[in-house]
Design a protein around this motif. Structure first.
Motif, mmCIF file in Angstrom:
data_model
loop_
_atom_site.group_PDB
_atom_site.id
_atom_site.type_symbol
_atom_site.label_atom_id
_atom_site.label_comp_id
_atom_site.label_asym_id
_atom_site.label_seq_id
_atom_site.Cartn_x
_atom_site.Cartn_y
_atom_site.Cartn_z
ATOM 1 N N TRP A 1 -15.497 -13.724 22.111
ATOM 2 C CA TRP A 1 -15.939 -14.854 22.948
ATOM 3 C C TRP A 1 -17.130 -14.458 23.782
ATOM 4 C CZ3 TRP A 1 -14.880 -15.826 28.416
ATOM 5 C CH2 TRP A 1 -14.207 -14.776 29.062
ATOM 6 N N CYS A 2 -17.776 -15.482 24.372
ATOM 7 C CA CYS A 2 -19.087 -15.328 25.001
ATOM 8 C C CYS A 2 -19.162 -14.176 25.999
ATOM 9 C CB CYS A 2 -19.453 -16.633 25.714
ATOM 10 S SG CYS A 2 -18.825 -18.100 24.890
ATOM 11 N N VAL A 3 -18.252 -14.161 26.972
ATOM 12 C CA VAL A 3 -18.359 -13.188 28.059
ATOM 13 C C VAL A 3 -18.033 -11.778 27.563
ATOM 14 C CG1 VAL A 3 -17.564 -12.569 30.375
ATOM 15 C CG2 VAL A 3 -17.892 -14.975 29.771
ATOM 16 N N GLN A 4 -17.093 -11.676 26.645
ATOM 17 C CA GLN A 4 -16.782 -10.368 26.068
ATOM 18 C C GLN A 4 -18.026 -9.787 25.390
ATOM 19 O OE1 GLN A 4 -13.105 -9.988 23.750
ATOM 20 N NE2 GLN A 4 -14.197 -8.698 22.295
ATOM 21 N N ASN A 5 -18.736 -10.654 24.661
ATOM 22 C CA ASN A 5 -19.898 -10.193 23.911
ATOM 23 C C ASN A 5 -21.142 -10.027 24.780
ATOM 24 O OD1 ASN A 5 -22.500 -11.267 22.226
ATOM 25 N ND2 ASN A 5 -21.227 -9.869 21.017
ATOM 26 N N ALA A 6 -21.351 -10.986 25.716
ATOM 27 C CA ALA A 6 -22.575 -10.927 26.529
ATOM 28 C C ALA A 6 -22.310 -11.591 27.880
ATOM 29 C CB ALA A 6 -23.724 -11.601 25.798
ATOM 30 N N ILE A 7 -22.697 -12.868 27.978
ATOM 31 C CA ILE A 7 -22.481 -13.614 29.218
ATOM 32 C C ILE A 7 -22.125 -15.054 28.866
ATOM 33 C CG2 ILE A 7 -24.084 -12.291 30.658
ATOM 34 C CD1 ILE A 7 -26.124 -14.669 30.138
ATOM 35 N N CYS A 8 -21.590 -15.791 29.849
ATOM 36 C CA CYS A 8 -21.456 -17.245 29.715
ATOM 37 C C CYS A 8 -22.809 -17.843 30.071
ATOM 38 C CB CYS A 8 -20.380 -17.750 30.672
ATOM 39 S SG CYS A 8 -20.421 -19.540 30.919
ATOM 40 N N ILE A 9 -23.269 -18.805 29.267
ATOM 41 C CA ILE A 9 -24.534 -19.470 29.587
ATOM 42 C C ILE A 9 -24.293 -20.873 30.155
ATOM 43 C CG2 ILE A 9 -25.965 -18.128 27.993
ATOM 44 C CD1 ILE A 9 -25.784 -20.474 26.000
ATOM 45 N N GLY A 10 -23.022 -21.196 30.393
ATOM 46 C CA GLY A 10 -22.684 -22.468 31.049
ATOM 47 C C GLY A 10 -22.852 -23.689 30.169
ATOM 48 N N CYS A 11 -22.620 -23.535 28.852
ATOM 49 C CA CYS A 11 -23.035 -24.576 27.911
ATOM 50 C C CYS A 11 -22.207 -25.862 27.959
ATOM 51 C CB CYS A 11 -23.096 -24.015 26.487
ATOM 52 S SG CYS A 11 -21.505 -23.758 25.703
ATOM 53 N N VAL A 12 -21.116 -25.906 28.728
ATOM 54 C CA VAL A 12 -20.329 -27.149 28.786
ATOM 55 C C VAL A 12 -20.661 -27.995 30.019
ATOM 56 C CG1 VAL A 12 -18.380 -26.157 27.521
ATOM 57 C CG2 VAL A 12 -18.408 -26.046 30.016
ATOM 58 N N GLU A 13 -21.613 -27.514 30.826
ATOM 59 C CA GLU A 13 -21.907 -28.188 32.088
ATOM 60 C C GLU A 13 -23.171 -29.050 31.996
ATOM 61 O OE1 GLU A 13 -19.898 -28.162 34.674
ATOM 62 O OE2 GLU A 13 -18.512 -26.788 33.670
ATOM 63 N N PRO A 14 -23.250 -30.125 32.804
ATOM 64 C CA PRO A 14 -24.434 -30.993 32.751
ATOM 65 C C PRO A 14 -25.725 -30.264 33.140
ATOM 66 C CG PRO A 14 -22.722 -31.929 34.187
ATOM 67 C CD PRO A 14 -22.236 -30.595 33.743
ATOM 68 N N GLY A 15 -25.604 -29.215 33.959
ATOM 69 C CA GLY A 15 -26.806 -28.497 34.392
ATOM 70 C C GLY A 15 -27.297 -27.477 33.386
ATOM 71 N N PHE A 16 -26.592 -27.393 32.242
ATOM 72 C CA PHE A 16 -26.941 -26.416 31.199
ATOM 73 C C PHE A 16 -28.395 -26.580 30.791
ATOM 74 C CE2 PHE A 16 -26.543 -25.452 26.439
ATOM 75 C CZ PHE A 16 -26.763 -24.091 26.621
ATOM 76 N N TRP A 17 -29.078 -25.489 30.623
ATOM 77 C CA TRP A 17 -30.487 -25.238 30.374
ATOM 78 C C TRP A 17 -31.268 -25.202 31.680
ATOM 79 C CZ3 TRP A 17 -30.596 -22.715 26.224
ATOM 80 C CH2 TRP A 17 -29.939 -23.125 25.062
ATOM 81 N N ASP A 18 -31.543 -26.332 32.310
ATOM 82 C CA ASP A 18 -32.468 -26.276 33.453
ATOM 83 C C ASP A 18 -31.873 -25.596 34.683
ATOM 84 O OD1 ASP A 18 -34.485 -27.363 32.020
ATOM 85 O OD2 ASP A 18 -34.250 -29.409 32.801
ATOM 86 N N GLU A 19 -30.678 -26.022 35.081
ATOM 87 C CA GLU A 19 -30.120 -25.451 36.316
ATOM 88 C C GLU A 19 -29.650 -24.015 36.128
ATOM 89 O OE1 GLU A 19 -27.232 -28.102 38.128
ATOM 90 O OE2 GLU A 19 -28.585 -29.775 37.673
#
Lengths: 478, 305
Positions: free
Chosen positions: B279-297
C-alpha cells in the motif's frame, strides 16, 4: 470538419475497447476503405497543468495520462527527472524499474488481446456488455471449440491480468498509478517475501502465455488468414528502446532504432517534430521538436479534426508499438511460431522471418504476444540480478535550472517526456504519448498518420458491420 | 436475505473476525447479491476526461471476481472499455436502456466533465450526424438516473484536469449537478484510482440496501469515515517524532517525506492494494488522492504540509 466524401461515409464514434476517446471516419467504395480520418476527441491539458509545479510531482501527474499504461509514463518521467537532476540510479534501481515496467507490459499484452481485441473474433456470452455485437456470416469464424477456448481464456485472463498488477504493486506500492517510481531510483527495497511473491506470479503468467495466450492467437490466425494482408500501414517503425540491461544504458532488451522506407537507421531524437495544421492547436506552434514544443489549443480552427498532434520522424509518420519494437530488435520468437510457420523446432525463428505478414492486423497481434513471452523470460533473470542489501535509491535535490529528456516504451509504443526547470519549477513540459504517433492526423504536408494509412484498402462488405475497420484500429491498441 | 445491512457493513469495514481484509466479500454476500440481482437496475458506465484507471482498478476486484461482477451481479449495458459494440450500435444500447428505465438505472461516471467551449474538450459519441459531449451525457443521463456513482477523484472532484489552471473548466458530477439544478443523488467514491472494494462495495450496498450513509463529501462513511493518519501502522513513529530521511528507509513516519496521511480519510491502512500485497504509505507516501484538495492543495507532493 467538412469534406466532400468520395465514397459511402461511415462514422464510428465511440470506438470502444480502447483507452480514451476516439472517433474514426472512413469512406468506403466498392467494398474497400478509400479514405480515413482518426480524431482524438479529448483534451485535458497536462502540459499546461505541469507548468509551474515542483518537477518531482511530474512522475505522479503524468501517470494520469493513461490508466492502462501509467507505469510507462511514470518511467519516462523519472528518466526525464534523472536527466534534469543529473542523478544516476544504482544497478538495483535500474533493475527494479525494469521489473515494475515489465510487469505492466506482460499483463497489458494479455488485456489488449483478451479484453480489447478478442471480441472482434470470439463470440462472447449472450449478455450485456457482450451484446449487442456485430452480426454477419463471416464475422465470427472460429469453430465452436476454439470459440469456447477463447471465452474461457477471456475469463482466465481477467485473473492472470490481476496477478500482473499485483507484481507491479509488490515493488511499486499499488497499481494502477504506482508510488514506487521516483527520481533517483525506486522507493522500496523488495523483501524476500516480495521477491518470492513476484516470481510465483510471474511463473503463473509464463504458463498462461505458453498454454493459452500464444496458442489462442495462432489458432485465431489460422481462421483469419486474410488479416495477414489487412492493415498494412506506413511500414516505418520507431522504438526508443526499453529495459536497459547495463548501468551505462547502452544495452537494451529491445534496442532503440528507426526503420524508415525499408532501411534500419540510428535513432536521433532531434529528428522528431510535431505538426498541428490538422490539430486543434495554434498553427504558429507547428513543426517543433518537443524540446521546444508548445500546447496552445485553438478549438475553432478550420481543417483541424483531432486533439492529437502529428508526430513525425524525419518528416515521416512512423508506427510505434510491439510490431515496431519486434521488427527493429528482430529477436528469436517462441516455438509456437515454429509450429505455425512449419519450421522444425530445433531451428530458430526470428521475427522478421514472418516477412510481409508482419505488416498487418495479425502481425501486430502476434508481435505483441511474442514480445510478452520474451519479456517474461528476461524478467525471471532480472529478479536474480537484484543485489540484496545494496541501495535502490540515490538522493537528489531539485536543480535551480535544468533540462531533461526521458524516453521509454509503453506496451503500445514509444513514450517521451521533455522538460525544462527554471527557479526549481517546471517551466516547460512536453509529452509525446504512443497513441499520438499511431493515431496521428494528417501532417502539414497532408500525409495521413499510421492508423489512417493502415485503414486504406480494408475490406468492408457490410457498412452496418464494419468490423474489419475496428480490427485494424484495435490492432494498434490506440 | 440472510445477511443484514449491519453485517454487510461490518464485512465492508473489515470488522468480522476470520475474514481477511482483502477478501471483502464472503460467499454469502455474493449469493445475496446474485439474488438481489434478479431485478437488478441496469448500469450505464460513461467515461469523460479520464485515464480509464478506475475501470482498470475495478478489474482488480478479488471477491467477487470481476467475472462474477460482470456476469452475475451487475447488468452492465454500456461501458466503453469493455463492451462489444462500437459507434451507433453502442449508443443505441445506451439510449434504449435510459429511455426504458427512467428513474431506475444507475449511472456510473468515470472522469471529469469539461464545461468550457460547450463541452467540446471531451466528445463521447455521434449518432446520425449529431455529436454528444460528456457534458451532454452527464446532464441528460444524470437527470433520469436513480443515482449517480462518481467513481474516482476525477468524477467526484474534478481530478487532475481540474488542477490549476484547469484549462478545460473540468468539474466533478456534484458540482455540475449543482450548477444545473439536477437533484439526482450523487455518491462519490474517490481515489486516484478508486479502490476496487470501494467501487464494488458501493454498488453492492445500493443493490442490497439502497444508498449507503455518506459523509459531508458524499462519500460512503464505511470506506472514507476514518483518518488514515490516526490508524496508520507507522503512527507511533510520528508520536515519537521518528521520521524517515529517505524513501527506502522504512523505520519511521513518512510525514517529512511529504505524506498526506494527516489530511486524508480512507481505509487503505487496513485494506491495502492489489490483493493486499502493498500500500501507498508502506511503499512511499500518501498523496491524498481521495480528498477534494488532491493535486493543488497537496502540492508539492514530496514536501510536508
Amino acid at each position: 470538419m467538412t469534406r466532400k466524401p468520395k465514397g459511402k461515409k461511415i462514422v464510428i464514434d465511440p470506438v470502444t475497447r480502447i483507452e480514451g476517446h476516439l472517433k474514426t471516419e472512413v469512406e468506403v467504395s466498392k467494398g474497400k476503405v478509400i479514405n480515413a480520418h482518426c480524431s482524438d476527441v479529448l483534451f485535458r491539458g497536462f502540459e499546461l497543468i505541469l507548468e509551474g509545479r515542483d518537477p518531482r510531482d511530474a512522475s505522479q501527474i503524468t501517470q494520469r495520462i493513461c490508466g492502462v499504461c501509467p507505469t510507462s509514463h511514470g518511467t519516462a518521467s523519472v528518466l526525464c527527472l534523472d536527466d534534469a537532476f543529473s542523478v544516476k540510479p544504482t544497478s538495483n534501481g535500474r533493475i527494479l524499474r525494469n521489473l515494475i515496467l515489465g510487469a505492466d507490459h506482460v499483463w497489458d499484452h494479455i488485456l489488449h488481446f483478451y479484453h480489447l481485441v478478442a471480441l472482434d473474433y470470439v463470440k462472447g456470452p449472450d449478455a450485456p456488455p457482450f451484446i449487442p455485437r456485430y452480426s454477419g456470416p463471416k464475422i465470427y469464424k472460429l469453430p465452436p471449440e476454439i470459440n469456447e477456448f477463447g471465452v474461457k481464456g477471456y475469463l482466465e485472463a481477467l485473473n492472470i491480468r490481476r496477478m500482473g498488477h499485483e507484481m507491479t504493486a509488490i515493488l511499486g506500492g499499488r497499481a494502477p498509478h504506482v508510488h514506487g517510481l521516483v527520481v533517483g531510483g525506486v522507493t522500496e527495497a523488495p523483501t524476500v517475501d516480495g521477491i518470492a511473491g513476484y516470481l510465483w506470479r510471474l511463473k503463473k503468467i509464463e504458463k498462461f502465455y505458453d498454454t493459452t495466450y500464444l496458442p489462442t492467437i495462432y489458432a485465431v490466425a489460422k481462421y483469419y488468414p486474410e488479416l495477414f494482408k489487412v492493415g498494412v500501414g506506413c511500414k516505418n517503425f520507431l522504438s526508443y528502446g526499453v529495459y536497459p540491461l547495463n548501468d551505462e544504458y547502452t544495452k537494451f532488451l529491445f534496442k532503440p532504432g528507426v526503420y524508415t522506407k525499408g532501411k534500419d537507421r540510428k535513432l536521433d531524437l532531434d529528428k522528431i517534430t510535431e505538426d498541428v495544421k490538422h490539430s486543434w492547436y495554434d498553427d504558429k506552434t507547428t513543426g517543433l521538436n518537443p524540446k521546444e514544443g508548445k500546447t496552445v489549443p485553438k478549438i475553432d480552427k478550420k481543417r483541424a479534426y483531432s486533439f492529437a498532434k502529428a508526430p513525425r520522424y524525419d518528416g515521416l509518420p512512423h508506427e510505434v508499438g510491439p510490431l515496431a519494437r519486434m521488427w527493429i530488435e528482430n529477436p528469436v520468437i517462441s516455438k509456437h511460431a515454429n509450429k505455425f510457420l512449419g519450421v522444425p523446432p530445433d531451428k530458430d525463428v526470428r521475427f522478421r522471418d514472418l516477412g510481409e505478414k508482419a505488416f498487418s492486423v495479425l502481425g501486430r497481434i502476434v508481435a505483441r504476444a511474442e514480445e510478452g513471452w520474451i519479456e517474461v523470460q528476461a524478467m525471471k533473470d532480472w529478479i536474480m540480478e537484484i543485489k540484496p542489501g545494496q541501495p535502490v535509491y540515490v538522493k537528489a535535490s531539485v536543480p535551480e535550472e535544468a533540462i531533461g529528456c526521458g524516453i521509454t516504451e509503453a506496451p503500445r509504443g514509444s513514450v517521451g517526456h521533455w522538460m525544462k526547470v527554471k527557479g526549481k519549477k517546471i517551466s516547460h513540459y512536453q509529452v509525446i504519448a504512443p497513441t499520438s504517433w499511431n493515431v496521428s492526423p494528417r501532417d502539414d504536408a497532408g500525409t495521413p498518420g499510421p492508423i489512417e494509412q493502415a485503414l486504406i484498402g480494408t475490406p468492408v462488405e457490410d457498412v452496418k458491420n464494419p468490423v474489419n475497420v475496428l480490427r485494424v484500429i484495435r490492432s494498434f491498441d490506440p | 436475505m440472510a445477511l443484514t445491512r449491519r453485517e454487510f457493513l461490518k464485512i465492508c469495514g473489515g470488522g468480522v473476525a476470520g475474514i481477511s481484509l482483502s477478501q471483502m466479500f464472503i460467499p454469502e454476500v455474493v449469493e445475496a447479491l446474485e439474488k438481489a440481482a434478479a431485478g437488478k437496475p441496469p448500469v450505464l458506465w460513461i467515461q469523460g476526461a479520464s485515464c480509464s484507471g478506475c475501470s482498470v482498478s475495478l478489474l482488480n476486484t478479488t471477491h467477487p471476481t470481476i467475472a462474477e461482477v460482470l456476469l452475475k451481479i451487475i447488468d452492465l449495458r454500456f461501458h466503453p472499455t469493455i463492451m462489444a459494440a462500437d459507434g451507433e450500435m453502442a449508443i443505441d444500447a445506451l439510449e434504449k436502456t435510459a429511455s426504458k428505465n427512467k428513474g431506475k438505472y444507475v449511472l456510473v461516471v468515470e472522469g471529469a466533465i469539461p464545461t468550457e467551449e460547450g463541452g467540446r474538450y471531451c466528445m463521447v459519441g455521434e449518432k446520425r450526424g449529431k455529436e454528444f459531449s460528456m457534458l451532454d451525457w452527464t446532464t441528460d443521463l444524470g437527470k433520469d438516473a436513480m443515482a449517480v456513482l462518481a467513481f474516482g477523484s476525477c468524477a467526484a472532484f474534478g481530478g487532475i484536469q481540474a488542477a490549476k489552471p484547469n484549462p478545460t473548466g473540468a468539474v466533478g458530477v456534484k458540482k455540475l449537478f449543482d450548477m444545473k439544478g439536477i437533484k439526482t443523488p450523487v455518491i462519490n467514491v474517490p481515489g486516484c484510482p478508486s479502490h476496487p472494494d470501494w467501487m464494488v462495495g458501493t454498488i453492492a450496498h445500493i443493490l442490497l440496501y439502497g444508498i449507503p450513509k455518506l459523509d459531508y463529501l458524499n462519500r460512503p462513511e464505511v470506506f472514507f469515515g476514518k483518518s488514515l493518519h490516526d490508524h496508520c501502522p507507522y503512527r507511533s513513529f510520528y508520536d515519537d517524532e521518528v521520521f524517515c530521511k529517505e524513501f527506502p528507509d522504512k523505520e519511521g513516519c513518512r510525514y517529512t517525506l511529504g505524506c498526506k496521511g494527516p489530511e486524508t480519510c480512507c481505509d487503505v491502512w487496513k485494506r491495502r492494494w492489489n490483493g493486499g500485497v502493498n500500500w501507498c504509505v508502506q511503499n512511499a507516501i500518501c498523496i491524498g488522492c481521495v480528498e477534494p484538495g488532491f493535486w493543488d492543495e497537496f502540492a508539492p507532493l514530496y514536501e510536508s504540509i
